[in-house]
Design an enzyme around this catalytic site. Sequence first.
Site, PDB file in Angstrom:
ATOM      1  N   TYR A 197      16.118  99.282  -4.873  1.00  0.00           N
ATOM      2  CA  TYR A 197      15.098  98.324  -5.288  1.00  0.00           C
ATOM      3  C   TYR A 197      14.222  98.928  -6.390  1.00  0.00           C
ATOM      4  CZ  TYR A 197      15.576  96.453  -0.425  1.00  0.00           C
ATOM      5  OH  TYR A 197      16.019  95.962   0.775  1.00  0.00           O
ATOM      6  N   HIS A 202      11.191  88.797   3.783  1.00  0.00           N
ATOM      7  CA  HIS A 202       9.921  89.425   3.445  1.00  0.00           C
ATOM      8  C   HIS A 202       9.347  88.850   2.161  1.00  0.00           C
ATOM      9  CE1 HIS A 202      11.718  93.132   5.678  1.00  0.00           C
ATOM     10  NE2 HIS A 202      11.233  92.249   6.527  1.00  0.00           N
TER      11      HIS A 202
END
Length: 201
Positions: free
Chosen positions: A132, A62
Amino acid sequence: MRLHQLGIEGAWEVTPEQHRDSRGLFLEWYRFDRLAEKVGHPLRLAQASMSVSRRGVVRGIHFADVPPGQAKYVTCVHGAVLDVVADLRVGSPTYGRWESVRLDDANRKALYISEGMGHGVCALTDRATLSYLCSQTYNPTGERSIHPLDPELAVHWPGGELHFSPRDQAAPLLGEARSGGLLPDYAACRAFTKSLSTGSA
């Protein structure tokens, strides 16, 4: 805390110092000042995310349109993952190159990935949990993917059965994304990160 730049500009491996005693352990897994000293600007914290994956699940590769892109600072808080950084920036000296780092709940390493980089992970254990810190909130119109089994990138994912989302299975190959103008531009990425250091972004 030790920060080591990988062979791809904009990717840093972070190894924390773990302090153990009879109670357990303590560590600093993120320090904004130490990171900013190395990368040249502080990481803007806009979103915190978490993924939990069973063994063999691959997420990625991604990336996000630049500007603003999405820098990530990731660590594995449970289990283990193979974390992959791919240079998708057209014009970069390391375009098309990738590197991987094992993140797990023993070494407690983290990885910083700057704007414009491709990012993918493969769960090496069940319930592999990745945390994250992100510089931008999720923007579906600016999110992109490259097929994780792209033969040009040729990422060496772990052996065994791998599992992909429908989105990642339908993602374009690297060459298709490049010819379609979907990949980040290296010069634009550098200009954007420089603007972060001057506060003009």
